[in-house]
Write an enzyme that holds these catalytic residues in place. Structure first.
Site, PDB file in Angstrom:
ATOM      1  N   CYS A  21       4.871  -2.419   2.909  1.00 42.87           N
ATOM      2  CA  CYS A  21       5.114  -3.639   2.127  1.00 42.87           C
ATOM      3  C   CYS A  21       4.027  -4.680   2.391  1.00 42.87           C
ATOM      4  CB  CYS A  21       6.453  -4.255   2.495  1.00 42.87           C
ATOM      5  SG  CYS A  21       7.873  -3.347   1.887  1.00 42.87           S
ATOM      6  N   ILE A  32       0.871  -1.183   0.000  1.00 40.01           N
ATOM      7  CA  ILE A  32       0.000   0.000   0.000  1.00 40.01           C
ATOM      8  C   ILE A  32       0.903   1.226   0.000  1.00 40.01           C
ATOM      9  CG2 ILE A  32      -1.784   1.262   1.249  1.00 40.01           C
ATOM     10  CD1 ILE A  32      -2.549  -1.441   2.565  1.00 40.01           C
ATOM     11  N   GLU A  33       0.896   1.943  -1.116  1.00 41.40           N
ATOM     12  CA  GLU A  33       1.792   3.091  -1.241  1.00 41.40           C
ATOM     13  C   GLU A  33       1.088   4.387  -0.848  1.00 41.40           C
ATOM     14  OE1 GLU A  33       3.532   2.678  -5.182  1.00 41.40           O
ATOM     15  OE2 GLU A  33       4.796   1.039  -4.428  1.00 41.40           O
ATOM     16  N   GLU A  85       4.272  -7.866   3.069  1.00 43.04           N
ATOM     17  CA  GLU A  85       4.517  -8.768   4.199  1.00 43.04           C
ATOM     18  C   GLU A  85       4.171  -8.080   5.522  1.00 43.04           C
ATOM     19  OE1 GLU A  85       6.506  -7.809   1.761  1.00 43.04           O
ATOM     20  OE2 GLU A  85       8.098  -9.252   1.348  1.00 43.04           O
TER      21      GLU A  85
END
Ligand code: THU
Length: 144
Positions: A63, A53-54, A65
């Site tokens: 990230c 998710i940016e 993970e």
């Protein structure tokens, strides 16, 4: 133990890999255009997924993970992490970034497991224990 490379057809965790691929489809990565999916499998058979998710403030990207670990821990999970699948958009498998290794290690050490990390490429899956990705890890036990 070090990395083992297997063709995906021989992977025992095909469902986990598929869950990571499906998670990558939800990626919010308009800036990098690098969609990543992660899937965590726990001892009770449950699977928790995450995707990257940016943010318009680029450095704030989360990230896949880390999102998966946060989702699991927010639901009360504190151990039992047996396997992690990570899927990126490149033909070559990607391995978790350093920060994600540390985040995964927290949950792994809490539950006393050393999960296998399945790094999924187009034609091969690299199977690497977390302890190999992050040797001599600092974790909850290190605080005494
Ligand atoms: N990314 C992940 O989600 N996991 C990793 O292990 C490596 C990188 C994401 C962060 C960013 O959104 C994009 O991939 C490019 O770095």
């Amino acid at each position: 133990m070090s990395a083992i490379e297997l063709p995906e057809s021989e992977m025992p965790d095909a469902e986990l890999v598929q869950a990571a691929r499906a998670a990558a489809e939800q990626s919010y990565s308009p800036y990098s255009r690098f969609a990543v999916g992660a899937a965590l499998r726990f001892a009770d058979g449950s699977v928790v997924t995450g995707t990257n998710i940016e943010n318009a403030s680029y450095g704030l990207a989360l990230c896949a993970e880390t999102v998966a670990v946060a989702k699991a821990m927010a639901e009360g999970v504190r151990g039992g992490l047996e396997a992690v699948a990570v899927v990126g958009p490149t033909a070559d498998p990607i391995t978790p970034c350093g920060r994600c290794r540390q985040v995964l290690n927290e949950l792994a050490q809490l539950g006393g497991t050393d999960p296998v990390v399945l790094c999924v490429g187009a034609e091969e899956v690299r199977s690497i224990p977390l302890s190999v990705l992050l040797p001599h890890a600092f974790g909850p036990a290190s605080l005494g």
